[in-house]
Write an enzyme that holds these catalytic residues in place. Sequence first.
Site, short mmCIF file in Angstrom:
data_model
loop_
_atom_site.label_atom_id
_atom_site.label_comp_id
_atom_site.label_asym_id
_atom_site.label_seq_id
_atom_site.Cartn_x
_atom_site.Cartn_y
_atom_site.Cartn_z
N LYS A 77 51.72 43.43 38.48
CA LYS A 77 50.30 43.77 38.34
C LYS A 77 50.15 45.07 37.55
O LYS A 77 50.93 46.01 37.74
CB LYS A 77 49.69 43.93 39.74
N SER A 152 41.88 41.27 43.78
CA SER A 152 41.98 41.79 42.43
C SER A 152 43.27 41.42 41.72
O SER A 152 43.34 41.52 40.49
CB SER A 152 41.85 43.32 42.47
N SER A 176 43.47 41.89 48.28
CA SER A 176 43.78 41.57 46.88
C SER A 176 45.09 40.84 46.63
O SER A 176 45.33 40.41 45.51
CB SER A 176 43.76 42.84 46.04
#
Length: 484
Positions: A77, A152, A176
Site C-alpha cells: 500500500k 482505504s 481499511s
Amino acid sequence: MLNQLTISELAAKLLHRKVSSREAMQACLDQIARVDGTIHAFISHNAADALAQADAADKQIASGVIKPLLGVPIAIKDVLAVKGQPLNCASKILGNFTSTYDATAIEKLKAAGAIIFGRCNMDEFAMGSSTENSAFGVTRNPWDTSRIPGGSSGGSAAAVAADECIASLGTDTGGSIRQPAALCGVVGMKPTYGRISRYGLVAFASSLDQIGPFTKDVRDSAILLGAMSGVDPRDSTSVPQPVPDYTKALTGNVRGLKIGLPKEYMIGGLDAEVKAAVDTAVKKFTELGAEIVEISLPHTDYAVAVYYIIATAEASSNLARFDGIRYGARIEGNDPLELYSKTRGAGFGDEVKRRIILGTYVLSSGYHDAYYLQAQKVRTLIRNDFLKAFETVDAIITPTTPTAAFKIGEKSGDPLQMYLSDIFTISCNLAGIPGISVPCGFTKNPKLPIGLQLLGKPFGEETMLRLAHAYEQATAWQREKPPL
Ligand code: GLN
C-alpha cells in the site's frame, strides 16, 4: 498459473526448485499488464527492479539459502515506506517524494526473503472506504468493475483478488484492511494494536493504525503476521509480546471454543444476503464443534461517532507536517502562511481537508472537553465491552460489512453514508483488538463476495486464526476467482 498460488504453495515450489522466483514474478507482471489497465490496483510498479529482486532470490535459492518468504512477490500500500520507492499516500501533496528508509514491517519481510514491489492505490492518506479518494484515479473491484473495491486499502485488496501479486500489505485504522478484503473476496487481517511496528507507516490516526496482510488464504495471513510482528525500539507503542509460529495454531480443531454473536450487530442496515451468509457461517461453526453464545456490546451505537472524533483529531495533528517546507510539493507564497495555505489547499483532496477541519474543531479550546475528551471516555467504555465479553467467549463473530461492494459514485457525494460502511469494523480499532475478514459467500445477482469478521482477544491472534482457518477449510469460498 503461478500468480494464482498462495504463499505456502509458491514457497514449496521454490524450495523444491519446481519454479523460479523470476517465473513467479513475471507471471504477476503479466497479469498486471493484462488486467491492471481496468482494475488500477497499482499507482506504479517497477518491473525491472522486481525482476532484479527475483533474480537475487533465485541465486540464494540455488545456493541453498532457506527463508520463509524467499522469492515471494508482495505488493505494498502506498502509505508504507520502502527505501528507494515512491511514497505518495495517493496524495498530490507529497509530489515526487521517494522513501529514504524501509518501514520495520518491510525490513522484516525483506529479511524473510520477500520481493517487495509496486505501490498499491488507496484513499488519500487512508481516509475513505472506497478508494475513490485517490489523487491517482479509482480502483475497480475485480468481481464487478462498475463497483468499488472498498477502502482505504482498495488497491492492495484488488491486487490480491485479481492475482496481480501473491499477497499484499495494507493498513487498518477503522476497517481499511477487513472491509476491502470482504468486498474483494480475499482474507484481510488487522492485528492487535502494538503487534506490528508502525515505524515507516505514514500516520493517519496513530492510536488506531495497524499494518496487516491481504492474502489468498488464512495460512498465508498467519505466515505474514509471524514475519512482521514483534517489538521495535522505533515504535514505542509496539509491545514486547513473544511472537509465536502462528501457523501452528491452524489445527483445524475448534471443538469447545466459544464464539460470541453480538446482538447489536444484526442491525437495520444489514443487507439480507449478507445476513443470510453470516447466519449460515454461524451454523457451520456449530457443526465444527464450536459453541455460539449471544453477547452484548452495549456501546456499539457510539462507535462511528467516537471514531470520527478521535481519528480526525489525530489526523489534524499528524498531517500538520505536510506544509510544503519539509517534503513533497510546494507552492510558493509571499510569506510562510501563504505558502502553507497554498500548498495545503492545492495538495490535499476534499476528504482529507474535511477531516483536518473536523479534527481541528474537536480539539479547539471550548470544544475539546465536549468532543475529544468525551470521545476518549466512550472509547474506554467500548473497549471494556469487549474485555467483558472476552471473559466468557474466545472470539466474536460479525459480518465484516453491512452490504457487498457498492457502485462507483454511489456514496462519494454523501460522506455520512460512506462512514457507515465501516460500522462493523471500527469498534475493533477503538478497542485495539485483532480482527480478520474471511470470504463467507456471494450475493446472487450480481455475484459479489461477502465477508465474515472474527474478532479476537488482545494478542489472541492464534485462536482467531484457528477459527478462520477451520471455517475456510470447511467451506473453500476463497478458491473462487473473479471473472477477469
Ligand atoms: N473508512 C475509514 C475512514 O475513512 C477507515 C479508514 C482506515 O481504516 N484507514 O476513516
